[in-house]
Scaffold this active site. Structure first.
Site, PDB file in Angstrom:
ATOM      1  N   TYR B 295       0.837  -1.206   0.000  1.00 34.19           N
ATOM      2  CA  TYR B 295       0.000   0.000   0.000  1.00 34.19           C
ATOM      3  C   TYR B 295       0.869   1.252   0.000  1.00 34.19           C
ATOM      4  O   TYR B 295       1.698   1.450   0.892  1.00 34.19           O
ATOM      5  CB  TYR B 295      -0.920  -0.006   1.216  1.00 34.19           C
ATOM      6  CG  TYR B 295      -2.127   0.890   1.042  1.00 34.19           C
ATOM      7  CD1 TYR B 295      -3.287   0.395   0.476  1.00 34.19           C
ATOM      8  CD2 TYR B 295      -2.096   2.212   1.434  1.00 34.19           C
ATOM      9  CE1 TYR B 295      -4.402   1.204   0.313  1.00 34.19           C
ATOM     10  CE2 TYR B 295      -3.203   3.032   1.277  1.00 34.19           C
ATOM     11  CZ  TYR B 295      -4.362   2.519   0.716  1.00 34.19           C
ATOM     12  OH  TYR B 295      -5.465   3.326   0.557  1.00 34.19           O
ATOM     13  N   TYR B 345      -5.395   5.760  -7.679  1.00 37.26           N
ATOM     14  CA  TYR B 345      -5.733   5.541  -6.280  1.00 37.26           C
ATOM     15  C   TYR B 345      -7.153   5.026  -6.203  1.00 37.26           C
ATOM     16  O   TYR B 345      -8.112   5.804  -6.271  1.00 37.26           O
ATOM     17  CB  TYR B 345      -5.576   6.843  -5.490  1.00 37.26           C
ATOM     18  CG  TYR B 345      -5.983   6.756  -4.036  1.00 37.26           C
ATOM     19  CD1 TYR B 345      -5.126   6.218  -3.093  1.00 37.26           C
ATOM     20  CD2 TYR B 345      -7.216   7.228  -3.608  1.00 37.26           C
ATOM     21  CE1 TYR B 345      -5.493   6.139  -1.750  1.00 37.26           C
ATOM     22  CE2 TYR B 345      -7.591   7.162  -2.270  1.00 37.26           C
ATOM     23  CZ  TYR B 345      -6.726   6.615  -1.353  1.00 37.26           C
ATOM     24  OH  TYR B 345      -7.091   6.554  -0.044  1.00 37.26           O
TER      25      TYR B 345
END
Lengths: 136, 393
Positions: B295, B345
């Site tokens: 992440y 994103y």
């Protein structure tokens, strides 16, 4: 959307946290302390995570502490704040960590480990916050 | 030898919309488009979807997506808290629900107009209601102008620099590596637009020490998955990717993107706590992992993750990156889609999709012979991680 453009977002003041915000308005930086085991805690929460007691009292912080980490915010520029906006995580001498603004320091001079002291500042009507300065 | 059991969760379909800065349609439509694509990819009719899972900050009701993909009865639905930290929550829930026989086909989706709509980086709070736990929690930060994920993660990054000597250039090398992967990924927003370390160092300061190119994008788009049992997957004409291990983790020090109160905030201790368990469950070791999607809301967050999952020793991640190990052709290529910095994103789910492509052998930046992969959810929040494996591996 966020706050009205000219106002800071006000904190929620509820049964768990009203003492903290009222304390600031009264000129005191109050830290929660468990009434059973004595563990200090911040931010406020209703139950002691060490002994599960719901009894608590407060101790008044000297406002003195040491910078544990920090950031200097440049973007986005959110009204009504002035930029760059330095934020510090401070290990208070009373044993808890607190996040707030640091004023009056050149951003290049801020460092982990520096001693700071909180002044309680009326940043707008009915909102008082601890604002740190580098300790003399 | 395959460790697959009949009811083990297998990802059999992936779908996505284009990734943009202005989708020009609703989040619900995005979620439906990606979900329909995932079902088509799996070769499963929507009527068979009896489970749906997403995670918090998604603005689409599970039932609305389920109805529109042609679902009949929903036996299992769930929604996990903590935003990007919950990106693997739906996979964890699917894994448990399928193993327990609660349902047969789980649709997972995330659809958002996070650039053209409410921007997470803009210093806004989604729910100002005084009874909302986010609002109560953020009361200790927003009044000081401490309002953005970049500024919160800057605190942990600063502490990592202090503890381990990492520099802004070390963060920059991570950005350069991901933008390199993005440059050869036609689905990436930054396709054919690599950057140099100088570009990174010259990018504007956002929240010191984070520069613009340390930050993930803000994107519009949707990603969806279809997860079913290994038994069902074997009957489908797809390369299944099995969930070899998955779990979530929150600790007493965990907070909603503001993990400031632990003994050592340089690390994200949830990852340290999960890693051993995941490897043991999967029957694997760090050396077995061929590719990873970690992440990357902000570049510094990659460093403690590399350490937690055993790719290098604690405090040595910056050197590991400098030696090229996470880049194209490296020991453990990280975020081969370009990550959330380079591709888009979508709150962690586009990384899971890239891992599925890697294990199917269909990534545009394919790692040869990838059998096992690691994927993580958000850092600095209660989070999750998973090890995914080729069905036969």
């Amino acid at each position: 959307m966020g706050a009205k453009s000219s106002q800071r977002i006000r904190p929620v003041e509820n049964y768990d946290s009203a003492h903290f915000w009222q304390g600031l308005r009264d000129g005191k930086l109050l830290i929660q302390e468990c009434g059973a085991c004595g563990l200090r805690r911040h931010p406020p929460q209703p139950m002691c995570e060490q002994c599960q007691s719901l009894d608590w009292t407060t101790v008044e912080s000297s406002g003195r502490g040491t910078i544990y980490s920090y950031t200097v915010i440049h973007y986005p520029e959110i009204p009504p704040f002035e930029y760059p906006n330095a934020i510090v995580l401070v290990d208070l001498d009373e044993g808890v960590r607190l996040a707030s603004q640091l004023r009056g320091a050149d951003p290049d001079d801020i460092a982990i480990g520096q001693r700071v002291i909180a002044k309680l500042v009326d940043v707008q009507d009915d909102l008082t916050l601890p604002v740190f300065e580098i300790a003399p | 030898m395959s460790r697959t059991t009949d009811r083990q969760a297998v990802i059999v379909g992936i779908g996505a919309t284009e990734f943009s800065k202005d989708s020009g349609r609703t989040e619900l439509r995005l979620a439906c488009e990606a979900s329909r694509s995932a079902l088509e990819d799996a070769g499963i009719p929507g009527a068979e979807v009896d489970g749906v899972s997403t995670f918090s900050m998604d603005n689409n009701f599970e039932i609305d997506v389920h109805r529109q993909v042609g679902g009949h009865e929903l036996r299992f639905f769930s929604r996990t808290e903590y935003g990007g930290g919950a990106a693997l929550g739906p996979f964890h829930h699917a894994y448990c629900a399928l193993a327990a026989g609660q349902c047969q086909t789980v649709l997972i989706y995330r659809g958002m107009n996070e650039r053209s709509g409410l921007r997470f980086g803009g210093g806004q709070i989604m729910n100002m209601n005084a009874l909302n736990p986010d609002m109560i929690h953020f009361s200790h930060y927003f009044p000081s102008g401490f309002m953005t994920p970049a500024s919160w993660i800057a605190m942990t990054a600063r502490r990592y620099m202090h503890e381990y000597g990492a520099t802004s250039e070390d963060f920059g090398r991570i950005a350069v590596s991901m933008r390199d992967f993005a440059s050869t990924n036609p689905a990436a927003f930054y396709y054919e637009r690599p950057i140099t370390l100088d570009d990174h160092q010259n990018s504007r300061m956002i929240a010191d020490p984070l520069r613009l190119f340390d930050c993930c994008q803000e994107s519009d788009g949707a990603v969806a998955f279809v997860v079913t049992t290994a038994e069902r997957a074997r009957d489908l004409d797809v390369d299944g990717v099995r969930i070899a291990a998955v779990r979530q983790c929150a600790l007493p020090s965990s907070r909603q993107v503001t993990p400031f109160y632990g003994d050592d905030i340089a690390r994200f201790p949830e990852f340290d706590a999960m890693a051993g368990d995941l490897y043991e469950t999967a029957g694997l070791q760090p050396d077995d992992i061929d590719v990873a999607c970690l992440y990357d809301h902000f570049t510094p967050s990659i460093l403690p993750q590399l350490e937690a999952f055993g790719f290098c020793k604690t405090g040595e991640a910056a050197d590991f990156v400098r030696d090229g190990h996470i880049s194209r052709g490296g020991r453990i290529p990280v975020n081969t889609n370009g990550g959330q910095i380079g591709e888009a994103y979508i709150h962690g789910l586009n990384g899971v999709a890239e891992i599925v492509r890697q294990l199917r052998g269909t990534s545009v930046n394919q790692v040869a012979g990838a059998d096992h992969a690691l994927v993580t959810a958000g850092a600095g929040v209660p989070t999750g991680a998973a090890i995914l494996s080729r069905m036969e591996a």
